[in-house]
Design a protein around this motif. Structure first.
Motif, mmCIF file in Angstrom:
data_model
loop_
_atom_site.group_PDB
_atom_site.id
_atom_site.type_symbol
_atom_site.label_atom_id
_atom_site.label_comp_id
_atom_site.label_asym_id
_atom_site.label_seq_id
_atom_site.Cartn_x
_atom_site.Cartn_y
_atom_site.Cartn_z
ATOM 1 N N THR A 89 -5.220 1.167 -8.010
ATOM 2 C CA THR A 89 -4.187 2.209 -7.899
ATOM 3 C C THR A 89 -2.849 1.595 -7.505
ATOM 4 O OG1 THR A 89 -5.831 3.861 -7.285
ATOM 5 C CG2 THR A 89 -3.537 4.352 -6.752
ATOM 6 N N LEU A 90 -2.887 0.654 -6.568
ATOM 7 C CA LEU A 90 -1.651 -0.019 -6.145
ATOM 8 C C LEU A 90 -1.078 -0.853 -7.286
ATOM 9 C CD1 LEU A 90 0.288 -0.662 -3.834
ATOM 10 C CD2 LEU A 90 -1.210 -2.577 -3.211
ATOM 11 N N GLU A 125 -1.471 -0.300 -10.429
ATOM 12 C CA GLU A 125 -0.929 0.637 -11.430
ATOM 13 C C GLU A 125 0.457 1.121 -11.027
ATOM 14 O OE1 GLU A 125 -2.439 4.575 -13.921
ATOM 15 O OE2 GLU A 125 -3.534 3.899 -12.129
ATOM 16 N N TYR A 126 0.646 1.343 -9.743
ATOM 17 C CA TYR A 126 1.962 1.763 -9.245
ATOM 18 C C TYR A 126 3.014 0.699 -9.562
ATOM 19 C CZ TYR A 126 5.754 2.115 -5.853
ATOM 20 O OH TYR A 126 6.991 2.140 -5.262
ATOM 21 N N TYR A 127 2.700 -0.566 -9.254
ATOM 22 C CA TYR A 127 3.667 -1.641 -9.517
ATOM 23 C C TYR A 127 3.890 -1.831 -11.006
ATOM 24 C CZ TYR A 127 3.952 -3.099 -4.649
ATOM 25 O OH TYR A 127 4.196 -3.142 -3.299
ATOM 26 N N ASP A 131 3.866 0.490 -13.289
ATOM 27 C CA ASP A 131 4.775 1.561 -13.708
ATOM 28 C C ASP A 131 6.203 1.296 -13.242
ATOM 29 O OD1 ASP A 131 2.713 2.894 -14.954
ATOM 30 O OD2 ASP A 131 2.292 4.211 -13.249
ATOM 31 N N GLU A 132 6.329 0.794 -11.999
ATOM 32 C CA GLU A 132 7.660 0.488 -11.476
ATOM 33 C C GLU A 132 8.332 -0.603 -12.306
ATOM 34 O OE1 GLU A 132 9.487 1.703 -8.571
ATOM 35 O OE2 GLU A 132 8.127 3.360 -9.089
#
Length: 282
Positions: free
Chosen positions: A97-98, A100-102, A104-105
């Motif tokens: 999840t972490l 995936e966040y990066y 997307d960023e």
């Protein structure tokens, strides 16, 4: 972004315009990563980001570089093993999840795509050197030197003598991984014609790799540094005259030259000429 993401073998630090990659040191870390140490890569060098499942409960976050942006990858020409890809960050699956966040960023910050006109990632810094199977290669930032080994070099290379190649006279490099059969590093001259190149073991513009000689983590950064200097095509300062050779080394070379002469691999004229050249270096 200003955040840090730690994975296996590397830590990525995200800035507004770049990613600072710090590679770990340890017995499990690929030697190429250890040799690279740290790289700051501008976001303009990438055109995409991917996130995919990895092996044994891991996920892999990968930055996708633009063609021509990194001299290391250009020199490697697709020959690096997956585990030695400097733009892969392997993380435990529970951090998906972490990751995936990066991902997307990062995607939101990338604005460039397609091949680049010049390198955007810094090459390894000179001076660099490594030991190949048939000689020693060194690069001081302005020229490449090949000094042949009497135990491995072919008679053709001995006849040609040690070589020095100013960057200004080169158009590129050809690197073949020592992890496959018959690896080598060949320098390509700007004046080279279209005739087929000699086999690397017979070509004075090439050094060949063998088991334990010219490993990836030594020869590839070397090739990348030379390639980056060639692409820059800046003025080449004069190279100082080489220091006097060790008399013992000269004596060993003359002895080996004599063996080649006795074996009929070197003519009387070639033997006399080369012996005189070696004695002049004392």
């Amino acid at each position: 972004m200003g955040d840090v993401l730690a994975g296996f073998h590397a830590v990525w630090e995200f800035e507004s315009d770049s990613v600072l990659i710090r590679y770990e040191r340890g017995i499990r870390t690929p030697k190429l990563f250890q040799a690279l140490g740290e790289r700051r890569v501008p976001l303009s060098a990438f055109e995409g980001v991917s996130l995919a499942p990895g092996k044994r409960g891991t996920v892999v976050l990968r930055l996708l570089p633009r063609a021509g942006a990194d001299p290391l990858l250009e020199a490697a020409a697709g020959q690096l093993k997956e585990g030695s890809d400097p733009y892969r960050l392997v993380l435990p699956a529970e951090r998906e999840t972490l990751a995936e966040y990066y991902a997307d960023e990062l995607k939101g910050l990338l604005t460039e795509s397609g091949p680049t006109d010049s390198h955007l990632v810094a090459a390894p810094e000179a001076p660099l050197h490594f030991k190949a199977y048939d000689g020693k290669a060194s690069f001081d930032g302005t020229s490449v030197q090949f000094r042949w080994s009497w135990t491995g070099a072919s008679s053709a290379k001995w006849k040609a003598g040690d070589q020095s190649f100013p960057v200004a006279g080169l158009s590129g490099v050809e690197w073949r991984s020592p992890e496959v059969f018959e690896g080598h590093l060949r320098l390509i001259a700007r004046s080279a014609d279209t005739a087929p190149a000699a086999q690397p073991d017979q070509d004075p513009a090439a050094v060949v790799f063998g088991l334990g000689y010219g490993p990836v983590h030594e020869s590839l950064p070397f090739a990348a540094a030379v390639l980056a200097a060639v692409r820059t095509k800046g003025p080449v300062p004069a190279v100082p005259a080489p220091a006097r050779r060790d008399p013992a080394d000269i004596a060993e070379r003359i002895r080996h030259l004599g063996e080649l002469h006795q074996a009929g691999l070197v003519t009387d004229e070639e033997f006399s000429s080369k012996k005189a050249e070696l004695l002049a270096e004392l």
